[in-house]
Design a protein around this motif. Structure first.
Motif, PDB file in Angstrom:
ATOM      1  N   GLN A 172      -4.940  13.995  34.674  1.00 54.46           N
ATOM      2  CA  GLN A 172      -4.982  13.812  33.221  1.00 54.46           C
ATOM      3  C   GLN A 172      -6.333  14.210  32.628  1.00 54.46           C
ATOM      4  O   GLN A 172      -6.727  13.723  31.568  1.00 54.46           O
ATOM      5  N   SER A 222      -1.714  22.385  31.403  1.00 54.74           N
ATOM      6  CA  SER A 222      -0.395  22.358  30.768  1.00 54.74           C
ATOM      7  C   SER A 222      -0.192  23.512  29.794  1.00 54.74           C
ATOM      8  O   SER A 222       0.906  23.682  29.263  1.00 54.74           O
ATOM      9  N   ASN A 223      -1.251  24.292  29.551  1.00 52.67           N
ATOM     10  CA  ASN A 223      -1.152  25.417  28.614  1.00 52.67           C
ATOM     11  C   ASN A 223      -1.556  26.737  29.273  1.00 52.67           C
ATOM     12  O   ASN A 223      -1.691  27.751  28.587  1.00 52.67           O
ATOM     13  N   ASP A 264       4.505  20.166  30.907  1.00 60.09           N
ATOM     14  CA  ASP A 264       3.303  19.678  31.580  1.00 60.09           C
ATOM     15  C   ASP A 264       3.402  19.711  33.101  1.00 60.09           C
ATOM     16  O   ASP A 264       2.422  19.467  33.794  1.00 60.09           O
ATOM     17  N   ASP A 265       4.589  20.015  33.667  1.00 65.13           N
ATOM     18  CA  ASP A 265       4.694  20.161  35.119  1.00 65.13           C
ATOM     19  C   ASP A 265       4.626  21.631  35.548  1.00 65.13           C
ATOM     20  O   ASP A 265       4.902  21.966  36.699  1.00 65.13           O
ATOM     21  N   PRO A 308       2.812  16.306  36.858  1.00 62.54           N
ATOM     22  CA  PRO A 308       2.438  16.537  35.455  1.00 62.54           C
ATOM     23  C   PRO A 308       0.944  16.437  35.216  1.00 62.54           C
ATOM     24  O   PRO A 308       0.246  15.612  35.821  1.00 62.54           O
ATOM     25  N   THR A 309       0.450  17.310  34.358  1.00 60.56           N
ATOM     26  CA  THR A 309      -0.940  17.274  33.925  1.00 60.56           C
ATOM     27  C   THR A 309      -0.993  16.772  32.489  1.00 60.56           C
ATOM     28  O   THR A 309       0.029  16.526  31.864  1.00 60.56           O
ATOM     29  N   ALA A 345      -0.883  16.179  28.738  1.00 53.54           N
ATOM     30  CA  ALA A 345      -0.172  16.855  27.649  1.00 53.54           C
ATOM     31  C   ALA A 345      -1.182  17.439  26.671  1.00 53.54           C
ATOM     32  O   ALA A 345      -2.274  16.897  26.470  1.00 53.54           O
ATOM     33  N   ILE A 346      -0.815  18.560  26.055  1.00 56.20           N
ATOM     34  CA  ILE A 346      -1.737  19.247  25.150  1.00 56.20           C
ATOM     35  C   ILE A 346      -1.364  18.961  23.709  1.00 56.20           C
ATOM     36  O   ILE A 346      -0.215  18.644  23.385  1.00 56.20           O
TER      37      ILE A 346
END
Length: 565
Positions: free
Chosen positions: A374, A426-427, A454-455, A484-485, A487-488
């Motif tokens: 995160q 995530s981007n 996000d995964d 998951p990382t 969220a943007i």
């Protein structure tokens, strides 16, 4: 017509059904090929298509990308299929009609397109199309070589200068590397060399094989094979395992980089002492009493045995003579290795058994890949090396549907363009230069668009509205990389996808390049027909030929451009 062919299969069985369904398959392939040509026609009908023919990623490339995504095939395979479709549609309409009836195969169609590529006169092309269509009505089965020769006969009838010349063996020399797709972690190398270079290569392999010590467990053939892999270095890594081995003191080094993704437990040395465990104290009396029995050798772990299983002679299939085996034992071979060590993968997705990954790690630089979790976005356009390493190991290949370009040969692309979209896992995704240009210049509201989860999952939307979902290449072997990382959150207003950017342009269009190549090969054919094939060779320049000694001194004449010069 196609529906009639499908209806004809009703009630058939055995060889009759097989023959009928084969014709249906050919007809279905013809419809697929015709659809590709129609897609290109639709693209050319759009406003501004003429200017896009000089784009680096032109109209044909854009349609090929759509074809590749729809069939989940590589860009090269899609481009080749589209070129065949266009040539069949534009140059051989009667052959295309025979194909649509299911009377010929796609392989035969490809041969027709290739062997007839040099026919440029419209009347000759129509005559060739008619001759081939008539012949295919009662076409007999032929080998590839005989098929090409039979088609060449028709080509020679309409245009003698359009017959494709066979390359000499020397001009056809090449090296091909085929990485096996069976999960063995092996590859096949096929090479055709000059005889003197082959001799030097053979000597080089022998010398490399001699850089290991006599205790190395590999056979002569295995050493020669590994020497091919070490051809870029001055020596091979010795695998004897002895601490006092002189050959092991000088490990190989090379400027070539091969990326392999492996887990910690795969590369861990089972004989190493954990760092947390303190070293055993040294006893005051170093030697045991003379009467003490000699200690047994420590048992070899299954992981160590698996690492050693890829070297040396093949172990016996059974542990006792065949005459002493029961039928059940004879039909139940001993379990093999390659089971305990966790497998690895090369950058690009090729599977490697754990033991092969351990071999690849000999003398290699090992870099730890850290999952960002995160972690908040990085406040810059280019990701840090740590983040870039994670993105490439997570994705493993270009993330466009069907593309298999290894991630280390791709760009790292912001799904939501910077600075509106942050530099965060995530981007970010890996996209090869071809599909990066496709997204940038063939994207927008009516073009290709992408969304990233996000995964690491990427959802591509094609110009026709169809969606294609790609998941990270590491998800099967290393699911922990797809956790998951953070969220943007996009910031500011969206930036136009081509703001300040210009598509690289070709100096000449694809059609102009093709016409020049055809004209050059036709000129060479004309010279060969006039002077004899043994006296004409392609020169180093475009449109340039060397002609065997025809003057009074027997010297070679050089013709540039004009064959009558």
């Amino acid at each position: 017509m196609f529906d009639d062919l499908v209806d004809a299969t009703t009630g058939t069985r055995g060889a009759g059904a097989l023959s009928t369904w084969a014709r249906v398959e050919n007809a279905a392939c013809a419809h697929r090929v015709a659809t590709m040509a129609a897609m290109l026609d639709e693209t050319y009908a759009l406003s501004g298509s003429a200017d896009r023919d000089q784009w680096c990623l032109d109209n044909l490339d854009a349609v090929a990308a759509h074809i590749g995504a729809a069939q989940n095939i590589t860009p090269g395979a899609a481009s080749h299929q589209l070129l065949i479709a266009v040539a069949l549609h534009d140059r051989f309409p009667r052959v295309a009609a025979v194909f649509a009836e299911g009377l010929i195969t796609y392989a035969l169609v490809k041969t027709v397109v290739h062997r007839g590529a040099l026919v440029i006169d419209p009347d000759a092309l129509r005559a060739l199309d008619a001759l081939l269509a008539e012949a295919f009505g009662n076409w007999e089965l032929r080998s590839v070589d005989k098929t090409e020769k039979a088609i060449d006969v028709f080509v020679h009838q309409v245009d003698p200068h359009a017959v494709r010349r066979s390359e000499t063996k020397a001009r056809g020399r090449s090296v091909e590397v085929h990485i096996e797709e069976d999960g063995s972690g092996m590859a096949t190398v096929l090479a055709t060399l000059f005889a003197h270079d082959a001799k030097a290569f053979e000597a080089r392999l022998r010398n490399l094989a001699k850089t290991v010590c006599p205790a190395d467990p590999r056979t002569a053939d295995q050493l020669r094979a590994d020497a091919v892999g070490a051809i870029g270095t001055d020596r091979m890594a010795c695998l004897c395992g002895n601490d006092d081995c002189a050959a092991a003191q000088n490990p190989p080094a090379t400027g070539v980089v091969v990326y392999v993704i492996a887990s910690d437990e795969t590369l861990a040395d089972p004989t190493a002492t954990p760092e947390s465990e303190p070293p055993a104290p040294r006893p005051e009396t170093p030697a045991p009493p003379p009467e003490a029995p000699e200690a047994d050798a420590p048992p070899i772990s299954e992981e160590s045995a698996e690492r050693a299983a890829i070297d040396g002679e093949e172990p016996p299939l059974f542990d006792k003579p065949l005459r002493d085996l029961t039928l059940t034992e004879a039909l139940t071979p001993a379990p093999g290795y390659f089971a305990k060590l966790r497998p690895a993968a090369m950058m690009g997705g090729q599977f490697l058994p754990g033991a092969v990954a351990c071999r690849a790690a000999v003398g290699a630089t090992i870099t730890r890949v850290v999952h960002p979790g995160q972690t908040p976005p990085e406040m810059r356009y280019r990701p840090s090396k740590k983040l870039a390493d994670f993105i490439r190991c997570r994705d493993m290949t270009c993330r466009f549907p069907g593309c298999r370009i290894p991630a280390n040969q791709t760009d790292i692309d912001h799904t939501i363009p910077w600075p509106h979209g942050p530099t965060a896992a995530s981007n970010l995704k890996c996209v090869c230069r071809r599909h990066h240009l496709l997204k940038t210049f063939w994207g927008g509201e009516n073009g290709w668009q992408d969304t990233q989860l996000d995964d690491g999952t990427v959802i591509w939307t094609a110009p026709d509205g169809r969606e294609f979902v790609t998941t990270p290449g590491s998800r099967l072997l290393f699911p922990e990389l797809s956790a998951p990382t953070a969220a943007i959150t996009p910031t500011g207003g969206p930036t136009p996808h081509t703001a300040g950017l210009t598509m690289p342009r070709r100096k000449t269009t694809r059609a102009q390049d093709h016409a020049r190549r055809v004209e050059r090969e036709r000129e060479l054919n004309e010279l060969e027909n006039e002077l004899g094939a043994d006296d004409v060779h392609a020169g180093p320049g475009d449109g340039e030929f060397l002609v065997g000694g025809d003057d009074e001194h027997g010297r070679a004449r050089r013709l540039e451009g004009d064959p009558s010069g």
